[in-house]
Scaffold this motif. Sequence first.
Motif, PDB file in Angstrom:
ATOM      1  N   ARG A   1       2.865  15.282   7.352  1.00 44.87           N
ATOM      2  CA  ARG A   1       1.788  14.183   6.953  1.00 44.87           C
ATOM      3  C   ARG A   1       2.686  13.151   6.145  1.00 44.87           C
ATOM      4  NH1 ARG A   1      -3.446  16.033   3.569  1.00 44.87           N
ATOM      5  NH2 ARG A   1      -1.934  16.309   1.899  1.00 44.87           N
ATOM      6  N   ASP A   2       3.501  13.657   5.214  1.00 42.97           N
ATOM      7  CA  ASP A   2       4.015  12.796   4.105  1.00 42.97           C
ATOM      8  C   ASP A   2       4.958  11.839   5.026  1.00 42.97           C
ATOM      9  OD1 ASP A   2       4.830  12.047   1.553  1.00 42.97           O
ATOM     10  OD2 ASP A   2       6.612  12.697   2.294  1.00 42.97           O
ATOM     11  N   THR A   3       5.554  12.313   6.062  1.00 44.97           N
ATOM     12  CA  THR A   3       6.524  11.588   6.793  1.00 44.97           C
ATOM     13  C   THR A   3       5.576  10.598   7.611  1.00 44.97           C
ATOM     14  OG1 THR A   3       8.173  13.364   7.278  1.00 44.97           O
ATOM     15  CG2 THR A   3       8.267  11.595   8.704  1.00 44.97           C
ATOM     16  N   ASP A   4       4.392  10.980   8.351  1.00 42.48           N
ATOM     17  CA  ASP A   4       3.725   9.934   8.931  1.00 42.48           C
ATOM     18  C   ASP A   4       3.080   8.749   7.991  1.00 42.48           C
ATOM     19  OD1 ASP A   4       4.172  11.151  11.436  1.00 42.48           O
ATOM     20  OD2 ASP A   4       2.175  12.520  11.210  1.00 42.48           O
ATOM     21  N   ALA A   5       2.778   9.446   6.737  1.00 41.62           N
ATOM     22  CA  ALA A   5       2.413   8.411   5.654  1.00 41.62           C
ATOM     23  C   ALA A   5       3.354   7.491   5.612  1.00 41.62           C
ATOM     24  CB  ALA A   5       1.995   9.211   4.467  1.00 41.62           C
ATOM     25  N   ARG A   6       4.590   7.924   5.225  1.00 41.19           N
ATOM     26  CA  ARG A   6       5.441   6.722   5.469  1.00 41.19           C
ATOM     27  C   ARG A   6       5.759   5.986   6.418  1.00 41.19           C
ATOM     28  NH1 ARG A   6       8.351  11.423   3.173  1.00 41.19           N
ATOM     29  NH2 ARG A   6       9.896  11.213   5.015  1.00 41.19           N
ATOM     30  N   ILE A   7       5.797   6.329   7.433  1.00 43.51           N
ATOM     31  CA  ILE A   7       5.937   5.599   8.686  1.00 43.51           C
ATOM     32  C   ILE A   7       4.871   4.543   8.694  1.00 43.51           C
ATOM     33  CG2 ILE A   7       5.979   5.624  11.311  1.00 43.51           C
ATOM     34  CD1 ILE A   7       7.151   8.374  11.288  1.00 43.51           C
ATOM     35  N   ASP A   8       3.454   5.099   8.639  1.00 39.78           N
ATOM     36  CA  ASP A   8       2.367   4.109   8.735  1.00 39.78           C
ATOM     37  C   ASP A   8       2.394   3.216   7.846  1.00 39.78           C
ATOM     38  OD1 ASP A   8       1.461   5.789  10.744  1.00 39.78           O
ATOM     39  OD2 ASP A   8       0.031   6.739   9.762  1.00 39.78           O
ATOM     40  N   ASP A   9       2.992   3.411   6.436  1.00 37.32           N
ATOM     41  CA  ASP A   9       3.083   2.338   5.705  1.00 37.32           C
ATOM     42  C   ASP A   9       3.984   1.062   5.896  1.00 37.32           C
ATOM     43  OD1 ASP A   9       2.615   1.470   2.625  1.00 37.32           O
ATOM     44  OD2 ASP A   9       4.596   1.851   2.473  1.00 37.32           O
ATOM     45  N   SER A  10       4.869   1.770   6.405  1.00 36.60           N
ATOM     46  CA  SER A  10       6.025   0.674   7.331  1.00 36.60           C
ATOM     47  C   SER A  10       5.610  -0.231   8.306  1.00 36.60           C
ATOM     48  CB  SER A  10       7.513   1.445   7.739  1.00 36.60           C
ATOM     49  OG  SER A  10       8.389   0.613   8.040  1.00 36.60           O
ATOM     50  N   LEU A  11       4.815   0.558   9.028  1.00 37.33           N
ATOM     51  CA  LEU A  11       4.035  -0.223  10.109  1.00 37.33           C
ATOM     52  C   LEU A  11       2.953  -1.196   9.640  1.00 37.33           C
ATOM     53  CD1 LEU A  11       3.692   2.683  12.928  1.00 37.33           C
ATOM     54  CD2 LEU A  11       5.425   0.957  12.832  1.00 37.33           C
ATOM     55  N   ALA A  12       2.287  -0.868   8.726  1.00 34.93           N
ATOM     56  CA  ALA A  12       1.308  -1.752   8.152  1.00 34.93           C
ATOM     57  C   ALA A  12       2.052  -2.747   7.552  1.00 34.93           C
ATOM     58  CB  ALA A  12       0.531  -0.858   7.119  1.00 34.93           C
ATOM     59  N   ARG A  13       3.173  -2.841   6.824  1.00 34.35           N
ATOM     60  CA  ARG A  13       3.710  -3.902   6.590  1.00 34.35           C
ATOM     61  C   ARG A  13       4.198  -4.912   7.592  1.00 34.35           C
ATOM     62  NH1 ARG A  13       6.110  -0.148   2.856  1.00 34.35           N
ATOM     63  NH2 ARG A  13       8.217  -0.092   4.019  1.00 34.35           N
ATOM     64  N   ALA A  14       4.724  -4.040   8.690  1.00 33.29           N
ATOM     65  CA  ALA A  14       4.973  -4.926   9.557  1.00 33.29           C
ATOM     66  C   ALA A  14       4.069  -5.871  10.343  1.00 33.29           C
ATOM     67  CB  ALA A  14       5.690  -4.027  10.904  1.00 33.29           C
ATOM     68  N   VAL A  15       2.841  -5.123  10.338  1.00 28.65           N
ATOM     69  CA  VAL A  15       1.667  -5.913  11.016  1.00 28.65           C
ATOM     70  C   VAL A  15       1.362  -7.271  10.052  1.00 28.65           C
ATOM     71  CG1 VAL A  15      -0.873  -5.625  11.660  1.00 28.65           C
ATOM     72  CG2 VAL A  15       0.563  -3.726  12.041  1.00 28.65           C
ATOM     73  N   THR A  16       1.240  -6.942   8.774  1.00 28.59           N
ATOM     74  CA  THR A  16       1.138  -7.932   7.831  1.00 28.59           C
ATOM     75  C   THR A  16       2.181  -9.167   7.977  1.00 28.59           C
ATOM     76  OG1 THR A  16       0.221  -6.449   6.373  1.00 28.59           O
ATOM     77  CG2 THR A  16       0.816  -8.511   5.448  1.00 28.59           C
ATOM     78  N   ALA A  17       3.436  -8.601   8.154  1.00 32.04           N
ATOM     79  CA  ALA A  17       4.267  -9.618   8.678  1.00 32.04           C
ATOM     80  C   ALA A  17       4.185 -10.422   9.650  1.00 32.04           C
ATOM     81  CB  ALA A  17       5.638  -9.126   8.460  1.00 32.04           C
TER      82      ALA A  17
END
Length: 518
Positions: free
Chosen positions: A56-72
Amino acid sequence: MASTAGHGHGAAADPPETRPPGGGATVRVRLMAAVVALTATALTVAGATGLALQLRDTDARIDDSLARAVTAVRTLEAEGQPDPAAPDDPDARVPWTSLDTLLRKAVETRVPGEDEGVVALQDGVLSWRPADETGAVRLDTDRELMAWLGDVVRDDAASAPVTVATAVTEYRLVAVPVDVAAEPGTHGTVVVAFDRSALTAGVRRIFLTYSAVGLFALAVVSAVAWFVVGRMLRPVRMLRDTVRRVTESDLSERIAVLGKDDLADLAGSVNAMLDRLERAFGSQRELLDDVGHELRTPLTIVRGHLELLDPSDAADVRATQALALDELDRMQRLVDDLVTLATADRPDFVRPAPVDVGRLTDDVLEKARGLGEQRFVVVSRADVTARVDAQRITQAWLQLLANAVRFSAAGSAVRLGSEVAGGRLLLWVRDEGPGVPPEEEERIFERFHRGQADRVQHGAGLGLPIVAAIAAAHGGRVFLEHPPPGAGPGVVFVLDLPAVGLVDGASDVSLELAEPHR
């Protein structure tokens, strides 16, 4: 607690496991199964919980990076492209005129990291990928993934992170739809994906190691538990084997008790039970032997005289009749005494009630006058009321007086008295006979034990045991004392009873002796 069976034996090896009747598992096996199951469950729950938290912690880090990619991507799409009419003004921006340019710019501005990949699709067809993908994931080489991306529904919901599993690996990705107003009908998608399997491989390796260590620990726990449970249950097995070896003819088996735990208490209780059984069986055997001996003698005497009887001789008939009746009376007394002793352990053997001890003392004196030609004297009289069984106490007191008469000369003094001392009620008898030899003092209260003088007078040896039984039923005891030096011959028997229900503590002492029985 360790234990051994029997007396005088050293520590024995653990007895072999035996399967209980019916073929069920032994207690040791059931305890082992419970220990192994609980340990395995605890290790599994701990490992699964740790693995789930790490994933779950690994998925949370991945999702955070993906969220920044969407914002960019959204920011790039909203800002537009540089204004060609004002090349010197970096802040001058105009809407995008080419979807392909927007997609290329989105891919160029996203430098993929390790285990990350970026592609751009236009109308479901690959349009752009990073020029340098060193260490990155080549998404375009996974045909199954590219086919899935070509079918992605174009809506904002597609920008949410999703997990896609293919034959190559498992991805965690976002597919961001982009449009350019200048090219209506043309649709683009920017895809940012992480190789989830690669990112979680380290976590899974850790928990594979944990699983191996857990299995080893489970094996060690099982081995240690097998040994410990075996040692803990050894007293139980010894108890089982001891009980199996106990027979009616051999009650000598015992369990050595070490420690202060529950099993030690159990072993001690069993040993105490075996002691009681051994005493009971021994007493029973001794009783049967002695009763057989005591009854055999008068029966032999009667039979012998009847065989020699001359029916024509009236004098011989009368003499034989008198002898037979005397022997039958002796057997009747023996049977009565045995019945008394047999009922001594019953709860209703004594029935305490308030009794005037002074009056009881006088009554016993009156009844004692018919026992013999001795001179009976009351030395002390306790004028108190106590809770005792008057009939049983009278029986015991008269038995002591009868013994005094039997072993003292006619005309000698037999003293009796009652008194309260130290919170105890003492009823005593003192004679002027030869006394009791020291070697017999400990045995005179045993059933069928007869001293030398008693053997001469053909006593059955049950009088004093009856007295002891009556005293014990009252919660007291009977004991023997010797008069102090210079006080003359004889012996003192004392009934020592609890002073229960005393009303008056006064004591009336005769003038004959300053100290009643000492």
